[in-house]
Write a protein that holds these residues in place. Structure first.
Motif, short mmCIF file in Angstrom:
data_model
loop_
_atom_site.label_atom_id
_atom_site.label_comp_id
_atom_site.label_asym_id
_atom_site.label_seq_id
_atom_site.Cartn_x
_atom_site.Cartn_y
_atom_site.Cartn_z
N THR A 1 11.00 4.04 -13.72
CA THR A 1 10.85 5.11 -13.03
C THR A 1 9.49 6.91 -14.25
O THR A 1 9.83 6.83 -14.95
CB THR A 1 12.08 5.97 -12.34
N HIS A 2 9.50 7.78 -12.69
CA HIS A 2 8.42 8.52 -13.56
C HIS A 2 9.35 9.47 -14.30
O HIS A 2 9.15 9.66 -15.65
CB HIS A 2 8.38 9.18 -12.93
N ALA A 3 11.11 8.96 -14.40
CA ALA A 3 11.35 10.18 -15.12
C ALA A 3 12.47 9.19 -16.45
O ALA A 3 12.99 9.89 -17.20
CB ALA A 3 12.62 11.01 -14.76
N GLU A 4 12.54 7.96 -16.24
CA GLU A 4 13.43 6.98 -17.22
C GLU A 4 13.77 5.34 -17.09
O GLU A 4 12.18 5.31 -16.70
CB GLU A 4 15.21 7.19 -16.64
N VAL A 5 12.99 4.99 -18.34
CA VAL A 5 13.26 3.57 -18.86
C VAL A 5 14.41 3.38 -19.15
O VAL A 5 14.90 4.14 -19.63
CB VAL A 5 12.43 3.51 -20.50
N LEU A 6 15.14 2.44 -17.96
CA LEU A 6 16.35 2.47 -18.73
C LEU A 6 16.09 0.60 -19.35
O LEU A 6 15.06 -0.46 -18.73
CB LEU A 6 16.97 1.97 -17.18
N HIS A 7 17.04 0.56 -20.23
CA HIS A 7 17.38 -0.75 -20.98
C HIS A 7 19.52 -1.51 -20.60
O HIS A 7 19.07 -2.76 -21.44
CB HIS A 7 16.69 -0.74 -22.55
N ASN A 8 19.39 -1.11 -19.45
CA ASN A 8 20.61 -1.55 -19.60
C ASN A 8 21.21 -2.90 -19.16
O ASN A 8 22.27 -3.42 -19.29
CB ASN A 8 21.74 -0.80 -18.21
N PHE A 9 20.06 -3.85 -19.02
CA PHE A 9 19.98 -4.63 -18.30
C PHE A 9 18.95 -5.54 -18.69
O PHE A 9 18.18 -5.73 -17.74
CB PHE A 9 20.12 -4.75 -16.70
N TRP B 1 0.60 -1.26 -0.11
CA TRP B 1 0.20 -0.28 -0.05
C TRP B 1 0.88 1.12 -0.04
O TRP B 1 0.63 2.31 -0.86
CB TRP B 1 -0.79 0.14 1.23
N SER B 2 1.71 1.25 0.53
CA SER B 2 2.80 2.58 0.57
C SER B 2 3.79 2.40 0.11
O SER B 2 3.80 3.86 -0.48
CB SER B 2 3.49 2.07 1.99
N ALA B 3 4.42 1.95 -0.79
CA ALA B 3 5.20 1.52 -1.96
C ALA B 3 4.47 2.26 -3.45
O ALA B 3 4.92 1.99 -4.18
CB ALA B 3 5.92 0.85 -2.21
N THR B 4 2.99 1.96 -3.16
CA THR B 4 2.07 2.37 -4.27
C THR B 4 2.68 3.87 -4.91
O THR B 4 1.88 4.62 -4.60
CB THR B 4 0.87 1.82 -4.34
N VAL B 5 2.73 3.78 -6.04
CA VAL B 5 2.94 5.18 -6.62
C VAL B 5 1.69 5.58 -7.81
O VAL B 5 0.97 4.72 -8.25
CB VAL B 5 4.04 5.92 -6.81
N SER B 6 0.98 7.41 -7.91
CA SER B 6 0.82 7.35 -9.35
C SER B 6 0.97 7.20 -9.88
O SER B 6 2.34 7.30 -10.38
CB SER B 6 -0.68 8.39 -8.57
N PRO B 7 0.00 7.35 -11.42
CA PRO B 7 1.44 7.17 -12.79
C PRO B 7 1.37 8.52 -12.92
O PRO B 7 1.37 9.26 -12.72
CB PRO B 7 -0.15 7.03 -13.95
N ALA B 8 2.86 8.47 -13.13
CA ALA B 8 2.90 10.35 -13.40
C ALA B 8 4.24 9.68 -14.76
O ALA B 8 4.82 8.39 -14.31
CB ALA B 8 3.56 10.77 -12.67
N GLY B 9 4.85 10.08 -15.36
CA GLY B 9 5.59 10.27 -16.82
C GLY B 9 5.67 9.07 -17.23
O GLY B 9 4.52 8.59 -17.70
N PHE B 10 6.81 8.03 -17.35
CA PHE B 10 6.47 6.78 -17.86
C PHE B 10 6.45 5.89 -17.08
O PHE B 10 6.12 5.00 -17.25
CB PHE B 10 8.07 6.44 -17.88
N VAL B 11 5.88 6.25 -15.35
CA VAL B 11 5.19 5.03 -14.69
C VAL B 11 3.65 5.12 -15.44
O VAL B 11 2.76 6.54 -15.44
CB VAL B 11 5.23 5.27 -13.03
#
Length: 147
Positions: A120-128, A53-63
């Motif tokens: 994250t809201h600010a990035e999508v990583l494809h490094n791994f 519950w506490s780690a749930t975030v609303s949609p924002a940016g790339f989420v």
């Protein structure tokens, strides 16, 4: 108290602090009560519910959907593969939220079928890059899962 990601105009609410705090106090029990695996024999279940519950975030940016972060500390991302564990935990009591946990990663699947390592809201990583996970429900392949 409010959280925001950048500077903005001052916040104005029609609700008092007490009203907002009361609404928040009521929100968690409703969430936890939806977990069918809670009971006298599962004393840690309420703590697990609180983590989700506490780690749930609303949609924002790339989420793109409501999403459960693995932590709001140093693993404050949606992680490929870990999103499945959150979906499994949520499925019995909150199937819509479970579906969002699965799909948030597939929203960023590449044309080659690879999943991002993290979002994250600010990035999508494809490094791994992870291979796609093939998900099945009663023998059926889920739409959008592992193109």
């Amino acid at each position: 108290m409010e959280e925001f990601t950048t500077a903005r105009r001052a916040f104005s609410s029609g609700a008092t602090f007490t009203e907002v705090a009361t609404a928040s106090r009521r929100s968690f029990p409703r969430f936890a009560d939806a977990a069918p695996w809670r009971g006298d024999r599962t004393p840690a279940a309420e703590l697990a519910c609180h983590v989700l519950w506490s780690a749930t975030v609303s949609p924002a940016g790339f989420v793109t959907r409501p999403a459960v972060l693995m932590s709001k500390h140093w693993m404050d991302k949606v992680w490929s593969w870990d999103h499945c564990f959150n979906a499994l935990a949520l499925a019995p009591g909150a199937p819509e939220s479970a579906w969002d946990q699965l799909q948030v990663v597939f929203d960023h699947q590449t044309e080659e079928g690879a999943l991002a390592d993290s979002i994250t809201h600010a990035e999508v990583l494809h490094n791994f890059v992870k291979p796609p996970i093939r998900l099945h429900l009663d023998g059926e392949r889920l739409p959008g899962a592992g193109r």
